[in-house]
Design a protein around this motif. Structure first.
Motif, PDB file in Angstrom:
ATOM      1  N   PHE A 163     -23.736 -42.981   0.469  1.00  9.34           N
ATOM      2  CA  PHE A 163     -23.488 -41.561   0.679  1.00  9.34           C
ATOM      3  C   PHE A 163     -22.084 -41.183   0.215  1.00  9.34           C
ATOM      4  O   PHE A 163     -21.886 -40.210  -0.514  1.00  9.34           O
ATOM      5  CB  PHE A 163     -23.677 -41.233   2.161  1.00  9.34           C
ATOM      6  N   MET A 164     -21.098 -41.975   0.624  1.00 10.95           N
ATOM      7  CA  MET A 164     -19.717 -41.672   0.263  1.00 10.95           C
ATOM      8  C   MET A 164     -19.497 -41.748  -1.239  1.00 10.95           C
ATOM      9  O   MET A 164     -18.844 -40.891  -1.844  1.00 10.95           O
ATOM     10  CB  MET A 164     -18.768 -42.639   0.976  1.00 10.95           C
ATOM     11  N   ARG A 165     -20.032 -42.773  -1.867  1.00 11.70           N
ATOM     12  CA  ARG A 165     -19.837 -42.911  -3.319  1.00 11.70           C
ATOM     13  C   ARG A 165     -20.483 -41.754  -4.072  1.00 11.70           C
ATOM     14  O   ARG A 165     -19.921 -41.241  -5.047  1.00 11.70           O
ATOM     15  CB  ARG A 165     -20.387 -44.257  -3.785  1.00 11.70           C
ATOM     16  N   LYS A 166     -21.651 -41.332  -3.625  1.00 12.01           N
ATOM     17  CA  LYS A 166     -22.308 -40.193  -4.273  1.00 12.01           C
ATOM     18  C   LYS A 166     -21.495 -38.920  -4.072  1.00 12.01           C
ATOM     19  O   LYS A 166     -21.331 -38.114  -4.999  1.00 12.01           O
ATOM     20  CB  LYS A 166     -23.721 -40.016  -3.710  1.00 12.01           C
ATOM     21  N   GLN A 167     -20.972 -38.737  -2.859  1.00 14.50           N
ATOM     22  CA  GLN A 167     -20.152 -37.551  -2.584  1.00 14.50           C
ATOM     23  C   GLN A 167     -18.878 -37.559  -3.429  1.00 14.50           C
ATOM     24  O   GLN A 167     -18.445 -36.512  -3.924  1.00 14.50           O
ATOM     25  CB  GLN A 167     -19.797 -37.484  -1.097  1.00 14.50           C
ATOM     26  N   MET A 168     -18.283 -38.725  -3.585  1.00 18.24           N
ATOM     27  CA  MET A 168     -17.069 -38.824  -4.400  1.00 18.24           C
ATOM     28  C   MET A 168     -17.361 -38.474  -5.855  1.00 18.24           C
ATOM     29  O   MET A 168     -16.575 -37.776  -6.508  1.00 18.24           O
ATOM     30  CB  MET A 168     -16.486 -40.236  -4.291  1.00 18.24           C
ATOM     31  N   GLN A 169     -18.481 -38.945  -6.364  1.00 14.78           N
ATOM     32  CA  GLN A 169     -18.826 -38.693  -7.761  1.00 14.78           C
ATOM     33  C   GLN A 169     -19.011 -37.201  -8.039  1.00 14.78           C
ATOM     34  O   GLN A 169     -18.641 -36.711  -9.111  1.00 14.78           O
ATOM     35  CB  GLN A 169     -20.106 -39.452  -8.127  1.00 14.78           C
TER      36      GLN A 169
END
Length: 319
Positions: A163-169
């Motif tokens: 979730f965090m990596r997708k949000q960062m992207q």
């Protein structure tokens, strides 16, 4: 699950079509009442709740029926799992599941209706001391929820690191699209680089409600003192790093007031508000799944009071 038949709910492939359907109760209320009657419930005084995401109708003063479209089944899984997992773990009342079922692929829950006054109707007019008191109670409630075992919620998707990596992207493009001022966008990439180090990706996860905001809790008044009286709406639960749940009350309620900020954080269990914590909270606020700073930060004139994201974090979490 109990299966109730005779009337049918349509199929939707997009949320906009479903929203149009939801905002026209004449299209679905008869079906909701048919479901309720199938469980032997009184349908003589239904009340349609216009706010919210799903189909929600009050059945008298004691019960609520929530019907979830198949495209939002994840919210049903979240709501059902959270109510089951948190039962008996909080001092604050939450709804209890009375019955559940399926109609035409649409899952539903019949839950108890909590007593109290909706927080959004009371919060704006409260004296400052009572706002501070309530924010301390909210901090304590967040901490209590996070002490509860994960149980079946451990398997809920998305996983925190994904979730965090997708949000960062997607963070920069999201806030550019939402109209965040260039002076704040300019520091966003630096903040995201810091976020990768500041936000734990593999720490032991906790239950994250995601929306501790006045629209999702009830208040009660005793001798002029308002207190939390109930918490509801568990359709967007995640599991992950605990600080994520400080963002709703920080943005919508604390308003950068040092006393409010201090009470929220102390109730949650943080005795020290340092630069690293402010930086992490700023990053998480920008990464929140509902993040829209222009719409959500309740500090009047904040765009003019801060020249970059560092000044903005100092403004939001002052004290």
């Amino acid at each position: 699950m109990t299966k109730v038949s005779s009337q049918h709910l349509p199929t939707f492939t997009d949320t906009e079509s479903f929203r149009a359907f939801r905002t026209t109760p004449a299209q679905w209320l008869p079906i909701a009442l048919d479901i309720a009657r199938g469980h032997g419930l009184d349908t003589s005084s239904p009340h349609v709740f216009s706010a919210g995401t799903n189909l929600v109708v009050g059945l008298g003063e004691k019960l609520i029926l929530k019907i979830f479209p198949p495209l939002l089944r994840a919210q049903f899984v979240s709501e059902r799992g959270s109510l089951m997992q948190l039962a008996g773990h909080l001092n604050l009342p939450i709804p209890e599941i009375v019955a559940e079922g399926m109609r035409c692929g649409w899952p539903y829950l019949i839950i108890t209706r909590l007593a109290g006054t909706l927080g959004s109707g009371v919060w704006p007019s409260l004296p400052e001391a009572q706002k501070e008191r309530l924010l301390r109670q909210i901090g304590e409630t967040i901490a209590a929820v996070q002490r509860a075992p994960l149980g079946a919620l451990e398997a809920i998707e998305p996983r925190w690191d994904d979730f965090m990596r997708k949000q960062m992207q997607g963070c920069h493009s999201r806030h550019q699209r939402l109209g965040l001022a260039p002076k704040f966008l300019a520091g966003l990439d630096d903040l995201l680089r810091d976020a990768a180090k500041l936000i734990p990706m593999d720490a032991a996860p906790v239950i994250l409600i995601g929306e501790y905001i006045p629209e999702n809790f009830l208040l009660a008044c005793d001798n002029g003192q308002w207190s939390l009286a109930g918490l509801f709406d568990f359709g967007d639960v995640l599991t992950g790093w605990r600080d994520y749940d400080l963002l709703g009350p920080s943005a919508f309620m604390a308003a950068g007031r040092p006393g409010r900020v201090r009470n929220l954080l102390e109730g949650f269990g943080y005795a020290k508000l340092d630069f690293a914590l402010k930086r992490r909270l700023m990053a998480l606020m920008l990464l929140h799944r509902a993040s829209d700073l222009n719409a959500h930060i309740c500090i009047e004139g904040w765009q003019e009071q801060a020249d970059d994201l560092v000044e903005l974090q100092e403004l939001i979490w002052s004290g």
